[in-house]
Structures are given as structure tokens and as C-alpha cells.
Design a protein around this motif. Structure first.
Motif, PDB file in Angstrom:
ATOM      1  N   LEU A   1       0.821  -1.201   0.000  1.00  0.00           N
ATOM      2  CA  LEU A   1       0.000   0.000   0.000  1.00  0.00           C
ATOM      3  C   LEU A   1       0.859   1.257   0.000  1.00  0.00           C
ATOM      4  O   LEU A   1       1.944   1.311   0.593  1.00  0.00           O
ATOM      5  CB  LEU A   1      -0.936  -0.018   1.209  1.00  0.00           C
ATOM      6  N   GLY A   2       0.359   2.314  -0.686  1.00  0.00           N
ATOM      7  CA  GLY A   2       1.074   3.581  -0.773  1.00  0.00           C
ATOM      8  C   GLY A   2       1.997   3.626  -1.990  1.00  0.00           C
ATOM      9  O   GLY A   2       1.902   2.825  -2.923  1.00  0.00           O
ATOM     10  N   TYR A   3       2.904   4.598  -1.944  1.00  0.00           N
ATOM     11  CA  TYR A   3       3.855   4.774  -3.034  1.00  0.00           C
ATOM     12  C   TYR A   3       5.101   3.940  -2.767  1.00  0.00           C
ATOM     13  O   TYR A   3       5.665   3.975  -1.659  1.00  0.00           O
ATOM     14  CB  TYR A   3       4.265   6.239  -3.190  1.00  0.00           C
ATOM     15  N   THR A   4       5.540   3.196  -3.751  1.00  0.00           N
ATOM     16  CA  THR A   4       6.793   2.435  -3.655  1.00  0.00           C
ATOM     17  C   THR A   4       7.492   2.474  -5.014  1.00  0.00           C
ATOM     18  O   THR A   4       6.857   2.696  -6.057  1.00  0.00           O
ATOM     19  CB  THR A   4       6.545   0.975  -3.257  1.00  0.00           C
ATOM     20  N   THR A   5       8.796   2.260  -4.979  1.00  0.00           N
ATOM     21  CA  THR A   5       9.590   2.120  -6.207  1.00  0.00           C
ATOM     22  C   THR A   5      10.111   0.705  -6.241  1.00  0.00           C
ATOM     23  O   THR A   5      10.838   0.265  -5.328  1.00  0.00           O
ATOM     24  CB  THR A   5      10.757   3.120  -6.242  1.00  0.00           C
ATOM     25  N   VAL A   6       9.728  -0.040  -7.264  1.00  0.00           N
ATOM     26  CA  VAL A   6      10.033  -1.466  -7.357  1.00  0.00           C
ATOM     27  C   VAL A   6      11.069  -1.671  -8.459  1.00  0.00           C
ATOM     28  O   VAL A   6      10.913  -1.136  -9.581  1.00  0.00           O
ATOM     29  CB  VAL A   6       8.771  -2.280  -7.653  1.00  0.00           C
ATOM     30  N   THR A   7      12.102  -2.442  -8.152  1.00  0.00           N
ATOM     31  CA  THR A   7      13.124  -2.777  -9.143  1.00  0.00           C
ATOM     32  C   THR A   7      12.803  -4.137  -9.734  1.00  0.00           C
ATOM     33  O   THR A   7      12.653  -5.132  -8.998  1.00  0.00           O
ATOM     34  CB  THR A   7      14.517  -2.802  -8.508  1.00  0.00           C
ATOM     35  N   THR A   8      12.642  -4.218 -11.050  1.00  0.00           N
ATOM     36  CA  THR A   8      12.310  -5.460 -11.751  1.00  0.00           C
ATOM     37  C   THR A   8      13.324  -5.704 -12.859  1.00  0.00           C
ATOM     38  O   THR A   8      14.235  -4.907 -13.085  1.00  0.00           O
ATOM     39  CB  THR A   8      10.897  -5.361 -12.353  1.00  0.00           C
ATOM     40  N   SER A   9      13.113  -6.828 -13.562  1.00  0.00           N
ATOM     41  CA  SER A   9      13.997  -7.135 -14.691  1.00  0.00           C
ATOM     42  C   SER A   9      13.809  -6.163 -15.840  1.00  0.00           C
ATOM     43  O   SER A   9      14.645  -6.086 -16.746  1.00  0.00           O
ATOM     44  CB  SER A   9      13.732  -8.569 -15.169  1.00  0.00           C
ATOM     45  N   GLU A  10      12.737  -5.403 -15.831  1.00  0.00           N
ATOM     46  CA  GLU A  10      12.476  -4.410 -16.869  1.00  0.00           C
ATOM     47  C   GLU A  10      12.842  -2.999 -16.415  1.00  0.00           C
ATOM     48  O   GLU A  10      12.460  -2.016 -17.054  1.00  0.00           O
ATOM     49  CB  GLU A  10      10.994  -4.460 -17.254  1.00  0.00           C
ATOM     50  N   GLY A  11      13.532  -2.899 -15.309  1.00  0.00           N
ATOM     51  CA  GLY A  11      13.905  -1.590 -14.790  1.00  0.00           C
ATOM     52  C   GLY A  11      13.079  -1.213 -13.583  1.00  0.00           C
ATOM     53  O   GLY A  11      12.327  -2.019 -13.022  1.00  0.00           O
ATOM     54  N   GLU A  12      13.176   0.039 -13.171  1.00  0.00           N
ATOM     55  CA  GLU A  12      12.457   0.518 -11.999  1.00  0.00           C
ATOM     56  C   GLU A  12      11.057   0.968 -12.398  1.00  0.00           C
ATOM     57  O   GLU A  12      10.844   1.548 -13.464  1.00  0.00           O
ATOM     58  CB  GLU A  12      13.216   1.678 -11.338  1.00  0.00           C
ATOM     59  N   TRP A  13      10.100   0.685 -11.453  1.00  0.00           N
ATOM     60  CA  TRP A  13       8.699   1.072 -11.647  1.00  0.00           C
ATOM     61  C   TRP A  13       8.268   1.884 -10.431  1.00  0.00           C
ATOM     62  O   TRP A  13       8.646   1.595  -9.308  1.00  0.00           O
ATOM     63  CB  TRP A  13       7.799  -0.145 -11.794  1.00  0.00           C
ATOM     64  N   ARG A  14       7.421   2.862 -10.680  1.00  0.00           N
ATOM     65  CA  ARG A  14       6.798   3.626  -9.601  1.00  0.00           C
ATOM     66  C   ARG A  14       5.399   3.051  -9.415  1.00  0.00           C
ATOM     67  O   ARG A  14       4.597   3.008 -10.374  1.00  0.00           O
ATOM     68  CB  ARG A  14       6.726   5.095  -9.962  1.00  0.00           C
ATOM     69  N   VAL A  15       5.111   2.622  -8.205  1.00  0.00           N
ATOM     70  CA  VAL A  15       3.867   1.888  -7.935  1.00  0.00           C
ATOM     71  C   VAL A  15       3.068   2.612  -6.860  1.00  0.00           C
ATOM     72  O   VAL A  15       3.638   3.071  -5.849  1.00  0.00           O
ATOM     73  CB  VAL A  15       4.173   0.437  -7.497  1.00  0.00           C
ATOM     74  N   TYR A  16       1.718   2.682  -7.101  1.00  0.00           N
ATOM     75  CA  TYR A  16       0.800   3.218  -6.080  1.00  0.00           C
ATOM     76  C   TYR A  16      -0.322   2.211  -5.875  1.00  0.00           C
ATOM     77  O   TYR A  16      -0.990   1.804  -6.842  1.00  0.00           O
ATOM     78  CB  TYR A  16       0.222   4.560  -6.502  1.00  0.00           C
ATOM     79  N   SER A  17      -0.516   1.824  -4.606  1.00  0.00           N
ATOM     80  CA  SER A  17      -1.568   0.844  -4.273  1.00  0.00           C
ATOM     81  C   SER A  17      -2.468   1.439  -3.207  1.00  0.00           C
ATOM     82  O   SER A  17      -1.987   2.102  -2.255  1.00  0.00           O
ATOM     83  CB  SER A  17      -0.944  -0.469  -3.769  1.00  0.00           C
ATOM     84  N   ILE A  18      -3.818   1.164  -3.367  1.00  0.00           N
ATOM     85  CA  ILE A  18      -4.773   1.709  -2.411  1.00  0.00           C
ATOM     86  C   ILE A  18      -5.955   0.740  -2.260  1.00  0.00           C
ATOM     87  O   ILE A  18      -6.440   0.175  -3.251  1.00  0.00           O
ATOM     88  CB  ILE A  18      -5.275   3.103  -2.875  1.00  0.00           C
ATOM     89  N   PRO A  19      -6.451   0.486  -1.044  1.00  0.00           N
ATOM     90  CA  PRO A  19      -7.663  -0.353  -0.859  1.00  0.00           C
ATOM     91  C   PRO A  19      -8.911   0.511  -1.009  1.00  0.00           C
ATOM     92  O   PRO A  19      -9.037   1.556  -0.360  1.00  0.00           O
ATOM     93  CB  PRO A  19      -7.501  -0.871   0.566  1.00  0.00           C
ATOM     94  N   LEU A  20      -9.820   0.107  -1.911  1.00  0.00           N
ATOM     95  CA  LEU A  20     -11.059   0.838  -2.120  1.00  0.00           C
ATOM     96  C   LEU A  20     -12.223  -0.164  -2.072  1.00  0.00           C
ATOM     97  O   LEU A  20     -12.267  -1.123  -2.871  1.00  0.00           O
ATOM     98  CB  LEU A  20     -11.034   1.551  -3.467  1.00  0.00           C
ATOM     99  N   LEU A  21     -13.137   0.034  -1.146  1.00  0.00           N
ATOM    100  CA  LEU A  21     -14.247  -0.890  -0.930  1.00  0.00           C
ATOM    101  C   LEU A  21     -13.721  -2.305  -0.671  1.00  0.00           C
ATOM    102  O   LEU A  21     -12.930  -2.502   0.253  1.00  0.00           O
ATOM    103  CB  LEU A  21     -15.203  -0.836  -2.136  1.00  0.00           C
ATOM    104  N   ASP A  22     -14.052  -3.259  -1.493  1.00  0.00           N
ATOM    105  CA  ASP A  22     -13.559  -4.629  -1.290  1.00  0.00           C
ATOM    106  C   ASP A  22     -12.474  -5.002  -2.290  1.00  0.00           C
ATOM    107  O   ASP A  22     -12.226  -6.180  -2.547  1.00  0.00           O
ATOM    108  CB  ASP A  22     -14.727  -5.621  -1.401  1.00  0.00           C
TER     109      ASP A  22
END
Length: 434
Positions: A96-117
């Protein structure tokens, strides 16, 4: 060719390029930061916009190449209900929230949020943001890069204009005659060039003084040579008119004496010209033992002292004292000091030589029991061709001038005082050798 103008232009252009590069890097970082903030906001808004949609079951949407974001949605049991791009390298779990994820395709900026179910995750490659920041920085620098040739031309003109006073100064010096030693005008010269102009004026003044001294030397030498040469001519005529051997022998004796005096004067003139400061190439300086120098000079003048009935000797010679100097020149200095004392001391007199240390300097002293020199004339006897009034002994007036010239070249001091023997003391102080 080492051109100051070209060097300045290239240096300034190089500095501008460096400034542009630093400005581009700073612009890129600032643009990247602003784009990050804007894109993070868009990620959140995009995630919030999906909260009212219903996803009945797992679904993988066909990829859309125009969309640079990846959308994943999970239900409350962890089953993925939606994936916008198949075969994505993003992890199958959301943080949850903002994170920067390092993958085999490079870095990604990720935002996750819980909404309803549901849990909604929006991800974007960091490469997209970097490309946008680079484009923004490049668009900022393109006008400056395009103006670089104009800046180079403008700098070339301005540097040339700033160097014009130096060019005028160079023309002023180049167009002068060899005998034109007037000071260069300082009007219109920038402050940075004034030290050069002042240094040139000082050099011109030194040249003027040197030429004046040279002309005076030539005039004095011609005047001093005229008298012995005229005397030689008269003595030669007396030899030619001699009526008997006795008269001829006496005239030849006078002629021989006159030749000796003329030869001595010419030798002194040559020595003085050779020992003038700045004349010729300076000889290599060596460590010179002053006591040994004094002993050699005493030996050289022993015969002259015996002939004139002078008690010539050494009072005290400190063998531990030495200076750095030119051995031949220092031997000439010591020889002239002793020769001058022996010649001007009356028969039966005394001349003492000593070497000692006083006030941090090494002193070579010569004392005599002669008539001495009045205090008001002691400084003048160091001038060329000067002879104190009332001198009976013939001379050239160059001996002490040679001593002064050699001492000046060795940065030594010459001091004239009354001698304990009743005559004159001449002391030359040298810097001790290291």
C-alpha cells in the motif's frame, strides 16, 4: 603560435559549455522532481477513478501500447481480478502507498490503495519519467546551444577590443628608435596592463641610466688615457733628441715608467668593464675560503711590498669563514685592496690583512698606516677616476671602483673607516656560505 586572444576565447567558450552542462544537469534534476510529483498525483487520481467499477472475475485485458501504465486489481481474498498488461514483471502482491520497485524491466513507480472490497494498484516505468525530464532539459538547452556560435563571435570581438590597449602599447614600443628611452604614456591603458607599462618604464629608466654611465665611462676613460699617451709622446721625443747615451738612457727609463703606467691604466679599465654588474655571463659561484683568498693575495703582493719597504702581513685569519662567490673576481677584489694600501702607504709603513666574523657577516679587512682619507671623501673614492686632493702617488683612480663593482655583484658591503694603524681601513662584508 600562442595567441592570448584565442586562449581567452577558447577558455570562455569552454567555461560556457561547462556552465551549460551543469545547467542542463540541474534542469534535468528539477524537471525530474516536478514530473515525479505530477505523475505520482496522476497515479493516485487514476486509482481513485477505478473504485466504482465492478469486476466479476479474473480478467486479463489485451495490451494497449499507447498506455504506459499497468493496472492490477485484487479482491479482498487476494484473487487478481484485472491485469491491464499480461506478462508484466511486477510482483503479484501489492504494498500500500507509493513504492519504487526494481524489476527485470527496470524501476517502476507503484501506487496501491484499498477501495471498498478491492485493492487497486497503478504502476508506471521510471524510464518514462526520465525520458520526459530529459526532453524538458533538452528543450531548455537547445536555444542556448543554437546561440553558442553567436556567443563565440561576440566573445572574439569583445576580447579583441579589450586587448587593443596592449596592441597600442606593443606598437608604441616597436616603432621606437634604439636611442628613444622616454617613458611610455600610461593614459588609456587598463588597470590590468598598467603593471606591465610601469615595468617597461622602469626598464627604460635603467637603460637610460646604464647608457648614461657608459657614455660617462667612455668619456672619462678617453680623458684619463689622453694624459699618459701625451706623456709617452713627449718622452719618445726626448729619446729621439737625446745627444748622448746618458740622456737617452734617462729618457728611455722615463718612457718605460710611462708605458708601465699606461699599461696598468688600460688593464684597470678592462678589469672594471669586465666586473661591472650585468656585464657578460656570470661565472659559476663556488665556496670561497676568505682566509685562503687573503693568503694568496698577500703572496702576490709580497714583492711589491718589499720593493716599497712596507711591512705586509696578516693580523688574524679565520679559516672557518667562507662565502659563495666567483673565485677569480674575489681574488681581484682582495688584490686591489692590498695593492691600493701598499701603493699609498709611505715607505717603512705597515699593511695588515684580517678575516673575521662580525654581526652575522664575514669581513675581509685591510688596514694601512698611510695618510688615510678624510671622512667626507671616503664614499667618493669608490667612484671611477676619483683621486683625493693632495695625492703624491700616481694612480688611475680605478682600484677601489673595481672593488665596489665586484662587491655589488656579490651583494657585499664596503665600509671605509679610520684604521688603528693610523691610516685607512677598508672592510668588505660578505654573506656567509650555508
Amino acid at each position: 603560435m600562442n595567441s592570448l586572444r584565442r586562449t581567452l576565447v577558447l577558455s570562455l567558450l569552454g567555461a560556457l559549455v561547462l556552465v551549460f552542462a551543469l545547467g542542463g544537469a540541474a534542469t534535468y534534476r528539477m524537471a525530474h522532481g516536478e514530473i515525479d510529483a505530477l505523475m505520482d498525483y496522476n497515479l493516485r487520481q487514476f486509482a481513485l477513478s477505478l473504485r466504482d467499477r465492478r469486476f466479476a472475475g479474473p480478467n486479463v485485458a489485451p495490451p494497449d501500447e499507447s498506455l504506459d501504465m499497468v493496472i492490477q486489481i485484487w479482491d479482498d481474498t487476494g484473487v487478481r481480478l484485472y491485469l491491464s498488461h499480461p506478462h508484466t514483471a511486477l510482483p503479484a502482491r501489492a504494498q500500500l502507498g507509493y513504492t519504487t520497485v526494481t524489476t527485470s524491466e527496470g524501476e517502476w513507480r507503484v501506487y496501491s490503495i484499498p477501495l471498498l472490497d478491492h485493492v487497486i494498484q497503478i504502476a508506471q516505468p521510471m524510464a518514462v519519467r526520465s525520458r520526459l525530464a530529459a526532453d524538458a532539459a533538452l528543450r531548455t538547452l537547445i536555444p542556448l546551444i543554437a546561440l553558442t556560435p553567436l556567443l563565440g563571435a561576440l566573445i572574439w570581438y569583445l576580447v579583441g577590443r579589450g586587448l587593443r590597449p596592449l596592441e597600442r602599447l606593443a606598437r608604441e614600443v616597436a616603432t621606437r628608435r634604439a636611442d628613444s628611452l622616454d617613458a611610455l604614456p600610461l593614459t588609456g591603458i587598463p588597470d590590468e596592463a598598467r603593471p606591465l607599462a610601469r615595468a617597461l618604464n622602469e626598464l627604460l629608466e635603467q637603460l637610460r641610466h646604464a647608457m648614461s654611465v657608459q657614455r660617462a665611462f667612455v668619456a672619462d676613460a678617453a680623458h684619463e688615457l689622453r694624459t699618459p699617451l701625451a706623456a709617452l709622446q713627449i718622452q719618445l721625443q726626448l729619446c729621439e733628441r737625446a745627444r748622448d747615451e746618458t740622456t737617452r738612457a734617462a729618457a728611455l727609463g722615463e718612457l718605460r715608467t710611462g708605458l708601465g703606467r699606461a699599461t696598468h691604466l688600460v688593464q684597470q679599465l678592462l678589469t672594471l668593464a669586465r666586473e661591472e654588474p650585468g656585464e657578460g655571463i656570470a661565472a659559476r659561484r663556488e665556496r670561497v675560503q676568505l682566509a685562503e683568498l687573503a693568503r694568496k693575495s698577500l703572496a702576490d703582493h709580497a714583492a711589491l711590498a718589499r720593493e716599497r719597504g712596507i711591512d705586509l702581513g696578516a693580523e688574524s685569519l679565520d679559516d672557518g669563514l667562507a662565502t659563495m662567490g666567483e673565485p677569480a673576481a674575489l681574488r681581484t677584489l682582495a688584490g686591489n685592496l692590498i695593492d691600493n694600501a701598499v701603493r699609498y702607504t709611505p715607505r717603512g709603513g705597515r699593511v695588515d690583512v684580517s678575516v673575521g666574523r662580525d654581526e652575522g657577516r664575514c669581513w675581509l679587512r685591510v688596514d694601512d698606516s698611510g695618510p688615510g682619507i678624510p671622512p667626507e671623501e671616503r664614499e667618493r673614492v669608490l667612484d671611477r677616476f676619483y683621486r683625493p686632493a693632495g695625492q703624491v702617488e700616481s694612480g688611475s683612480g680605478l682600484g677601489l671602483a673595481i672593488v665596489s663593482s665586484i662587491a655589488q655583484r656579490h651583494e657585499a658591503s664596503v665600509v671605509l673607516n679610520a684604521s688603528p694603524l693610523g691610516g685607512l681601513r677598508i672592510a668588505v662584508g660578505f654573506s656567509p656560505a650555508a
